[in-house]
Design an enzyme around this catalytic site. Structure first.
Site, mmCIF file in Angstrom:
data_model
loop_
_atom_site.group_PDB
_atom_site.id
_atom_site.type_symbol
_atom_site.label_atom_id
_atom_site.label_comp_id
_atom_site.label_asym_id
_atom_site.label_seq_id
_atom_site.Cartn_x
_atom_site.Cartn_y
_atom_site.Cartn_z
ATOM 1 N N ASP A 44 0.840 -1.199 0.000
ATOM 2 C CA ASP A 44 0.000 0.000 0.000
ATOM 3 C C ASP A 44 0.875 1.250 0.000
ATOM 4 O O ASP A 44 1.530 1.564 0.981
ATOM 5 C CB ASP A 44 -0.886 -0.010 1.251
ATOM 6 C CG ASP A 44 -1.860 1.162 1.279
ATOM 7 O OD1 ASP A 44 -2.996 0.986 0.830
ATOM 8 O OD2 ASP A 44 -1.459 2.255 1.735
ATOM 9 N N TYR A 49 3.189 9.553 -0.699
ATOM 10 C CA TYR A 49 4.245 8.926 0.129
ATOM 11 C C TYR A 49 5.607 9.105 -0.549
ATOM 12 O O TYR A 49 6.632 8.767 0.036
ATOM 13 C CB TYR A 49 4.001 7.425 0.332
ATOM 14 C CG TYR A 49 2.738 7.024 1.061
ATOM 15 C CD1 TYR A 49 1.907 7.965 1.666
ATOM 16 C CD2 TYR A 49 2.366 5.690 1.144
ATOM 17 C CE1 TYR A 49 0.738 7.571 2.318
ATOM 18 C CE2 TYR A 49 1.217 5.297 1.809
ATOM 19 C CZ TYR A 49 0.396 6.238 2.379
ATOM 20 O OH TYR A 49 -0.747 5.841 3.020
ATOM 21 N N LYS A 74 -2.507 5.982 -4.421
ATOM 22 C CA LYS A 74 -3.581 6.947 -4.142
ATOM 23 C C LYS A 74 -3.307 8.277 -4.833
ATOM 24 O O LYS A 74 -2.159 8.706 -4.914
ATOM 25 C CB LYS A 74 -3.694 7.181 -2.624
ATOM 26 C CG LYS A 74 -3.707 5.887 -1.820
ATOM 27 C CD LYS A 74 -3.881 6.103 -0.331
ATOM 28 C CE LYS A 74 -3.651 4.810 0.440
ATOM 29 N NZ LYS A 74 -2.255 4.535 0.774
ATOM 30 N N HIS A 107 -7.281 9.871 -2.154
ATOM 31 C CA HIS A 107 -6.567 9.830 -0.869
ATOM 32 C C HIS A 107 -7.252 10.669 0.215
ATOM 33 O O HIS A 107 -7.359 10.242 1.365
ATOM 34 C CB HIS A 107 -5.123 10.320 -1.091
ATOM 35 C CG HIS A 107 -4.165 9.910 -0.018
ATOM 36 N ND1 HIS A 107 -2.811 9.832 -0.219
ATOM 37 C CD2 HIS A 107 -4.359 9.567 1.272
ATOM 38 C CE1 HIS A 107 -2.223 9.440 0.905
ATOM 39 N NE2 HIS A 107 -3.139 9.285 1.820
ATOM 40 N N LEU A 186 -2.775 -1.082 14.325
ATOM 41 C CA LEU A 186 -2.134 -1.394 15.611
ATOM 42 C C LEU A 186 -2.223 -0.188 16.542
ATOM 43 O O LEU A 186 -1.518 -0.123 17.552
ATOM 44 C CB LEU A 186 -0.671 -1.785 15.380
ATOM 45 C CG LEU A 186 -0.467 -2.968 14.423
ATOM 46 C CD1 LEU A 186 0.974 -3.094 13.972
ATOM 47 C CD2 LEU A 186 -0.940 -4.257 15.084
ATOM 48 N N LYS A 228 1.992 -1.358 9.874
ATOM 49 C CA LYS A 228 3.284 -0.813 9.486
ATOM 50 C C LYS A 228 4.334 -1.252 10.492
ATOM 51 O O LYS A 228 4.093 -1.232 11.701
ATOM 52 C CB LYS A 228 3.188 0.702 9.442
ATOM 53 C CG LYS A 228 4.455 1.263 8.909
ATOM 54 C CD LYS A 228 4.416 2.713 8.614
ATOM 55 C CE LYS A 228 5.856 3.096 8.382
ATOM 56 N NZ LYS A 228 6.282 4.187 9.201
ATOM 57 N N SER A 229 5.482 -1.651 9.989
ATOM 58 C CA SER A 229 6.601 -1.961 10.875
ATOM 59 C C SER A 229 7.893 -1.803 10.099
ATOM 60 O O SER A 229 7.939 -2.037 8.897
ATOM 61 C CB SER A 229 6.494 -3.383 11.404
ATOM 62 O OG SER A 229 7.619 -3.657 12.220
ATOM 63 N N ARG A 234 8.886 -8.219 13.273
ATOM 64 C CA ARG A 234 7.448 -7.899 13.328
ATOM 65 C C ARG A 234 6.840 -7.870 11.920
ATOM 66 O O ARG A 234 5.686 -8.247 11.738
ATOM 67 C CB ARG A 234 7.225 -6.581 14.067
ATOM 68 C CG ARG A 234 7.359 -6.757 15.582
ATOM 69 C CD ARG A 234 6.856 -5.564 16.348
ATOM 70 N NE ARG A 234 7.765 -4.435 16.279
ATOM 71 C CZ ARG A 234 8.803 -4.245 17.094
ATOM 72 N NH1 ARG A 234 9.054 -5.108 18.046
ATOM 73 N NH2 ARG A 234 9.575 -3.197 16.968
ATOM 74 N N ASN A 238 3.632 -10.164 11.479
ATOM 75 C CA ASN A 238 2.312 -9.564 11.254
ATOM 76 C C ASN A 238 1.484 -10.266 10.177
ATOM 77 O O ASN A 238 0.305 -9.947 10.010
ATOM 78 C CB ASN A 238 2.448 -8.067 10.958
ATOM 79 C CG ASN A 238 2.820 -7.286 12.212
ATOM 80 O OD1 ASN A 238 2.705 -7.796 13.332
ATOM 81 N ND2 ASN A 238 3.282 -6.051 12.045
#
Ligand code: A2P
Length: 283
Positions: A44, A49, A74, A107, A186, A228-229, A234, A238
């Site tokens: 994503d 971004y 987006k 977005h 999270l 997100k990590s 993780r 996840n």
């Protein structure tokens, strides 16, 4: 990886890897390659971004067939009206350089969203985009724009986790089989959520970490999640959420954590101006 069927018939992997705030100078490239190696098949990103090129490069270099990977991007605010949206869509397609985009979203829901949506519908018809959707639409904003759309959005990507479960919005989306995608699944680092006694006790019971319990709850409740990590362990962990199941009683206990409040309020005064002035996307 489990998948869901969108209201346009396309399939989407229920866990996606988010690359918000990861830079385009190779960091996103490395993170996406690592995520793909770990088993993610859904990435994503967004024009805003500033890392679509890195995402595209990583997908191409991964050796995984393009059609096995689901890519979301987006359209940013500066590109909303019909004509400008065509330019924005072409820019994302060029930067990603992956032939087509699986899912493309409005977005932020301000300004000439309806004009931008029409350009997205045309790009879908032309096969440049497979599915189209929206983001940050509250019930009020949804009712302001979506009745004017010819094509129903496939998804609405909003802030959603056990502390803000978006129950009112989900009732509206369910009527048209629109899937809700959770950003901040999270709690965006909210220690009260990850450290909640219910969550930690379930983590102990199932031998999982707190984040995995939240993601299991959300996906079991019918949601798509974008955790997100930047931590390799993780990132890997996840997506290890399909080998256990919460009981109905545990699901109900998790549902009771809802406060009904989000940290980001798209309707708040000044939010639109703040976002509009945040940056400019260049070719
Ligand atoms: P880190 O990058 O060190 O893993 P959200 O996706 O809701 O925005 O949350 C992201 C935050 O949650 C980051 O601070 C991330 O830290 C942390 N995080 C990611 N995965 C887990 C997990 N399985 N358990 C606990 N915290 C996690």
């Amino acid at each position: 990886m489990d998948k869901m069927i969108l209201n346009d018939g396309n399939q989407i992997p229920v866990v996606g890897f988010g690359v918000f705030m990861i830079s385009n100078n190779g960091a996103t490239y490395d993170a996406v390659l690592q995520a793909l190696k770990a088993g993610y098949r859904h990435i994503d990103t967004a024009a805003a971004y500033f890392n679509e090129e890195d995402v595209g490069r990583a997908v191409k270099d991964s050796g995984i067939p393009r059609e096995d990977i689901f890519i979301t991007s987006k359209l940013w605010l500066q590109d909303y009206d019909y004509e400008q949206a065509k330019i924005g869509i072409a820019r994302s397609l060029r930067k990603l350089d992956l032939g087509y985009i699986d899912l493309y979203l409005i977005h932020q829901p301000y300004g000439d969203v309806t004009g931008a949506w029409k350009a997205m519908e045309e790009a879908k018809e032309a096969g440049q985009i497979k599915s189209i959707g929206v983001s940050n639409m509250t019930p009020k904003i949804w009712n302001q724009y979506v009745p004017q759309f010819k094509t129903k959005p496939a998804v609405n990507q909003v802030e959603c986790n056990p502390f803000c479960q978006q129950r009112e919005l989900r009732q509206i989306l369910d009527k048209d089989d629109v899937k809700l995608e959770c950003y901040y699944p999270l709690g965006h680092g909210n220690a009260d959520l990850l450290g909640h006694p219910l969550v930690t006790s379930l983590a102990q019971k199932y031998n999982k970490d707190a984040g995995q319990i939240l993601l299991r709850f959300e996906t079991q409740d019918g949601l798509i999640v974008l955790p997100k990590s930047t931590n390799p362990q993780r990132i890997q962990g996840n997506i290890q959420i399909f080998d256990f199941q919460l009981t109905e009683q545990e699901m109900e206990a998790m549902r009771a954590l809802d406060t009904g409040k989000t940290t980001h309020d798209p309707e708040a005064d000044g939010v639109e101006d703040m976002l509009r002035n945040a940056f400019v996307i260049e070719d």
